[in-house]
Design a protein around this motif. Structure first.
Motif: not given
Length: 135
Positions: A95-116
């Motif tokens: 989750v800590a690795a995926g959350l910055p993806a939302f603000s970094g312009g890659s929300p799909l990557l954030g979802l792939i990391l955070v949701l599971p």
């Protein structure tokens, strides 16, 4: 006098579908790590790098973590109580690795990391799963 019921499932009882789904999600997380390692190797081979040793170090770490996570998924399928602790730590890290993806312009990557990670983290503490892998 009857004995008090234990919280752990009997060894011969079937595994709950939720535990199987959680173990499958953990396996998916291990595959994500391997995919990330393959992406890094592809970038190293195709595009080159100024620091190939650093890239290879990250690849080795990713493959090692993928093996460890897959081992924990297998432990969950076997109802091993030891598998929960490292998986909880891994979910927090993911989750800590995926959350910055939302603000970094890659929300799909954030979802792939955070949701599971959230699904597994919550699922590990559900009563039906705790009954299966608890001590």
């Amino acid at each position: 006098m009857p004995s008090a019921p234990t919280s752990k499932a009997a060894p011969g009882s079937p595994r709950t579908p939720l535990l199987t789904v959680i173990a499958a999600l953990v396996g998916f997380e291990a595959l994500l790590l391997l995919a990330g390692a393959a992406y890094l190797v592809h970038g190293l081979v195709v595009e080159g790098s100024r620091a190939p040793a650093a890239v290879l170090s990250v690849v080795v770490l990713a493959v090692g973590f993928a093996a460890a996570i897959a081992f924990c998924a297998r432990g969950l399928l076997g109802r091993a109580a030891w598998a929960r602790s490292p998986l909880v730590v891994w979910q927090v890290l993911q989750v800590a690795a995926g959350l910055p993806a939302f603000s970094g312009g890659s929300p799909l990557l954030g979802l792939i990391l955070v949701l599971p990670a959230v699904a597994v983290g919550v699922g590990l503490f559900l009563p039906s799963v705790s009954a299966q892998v608890g001590r």
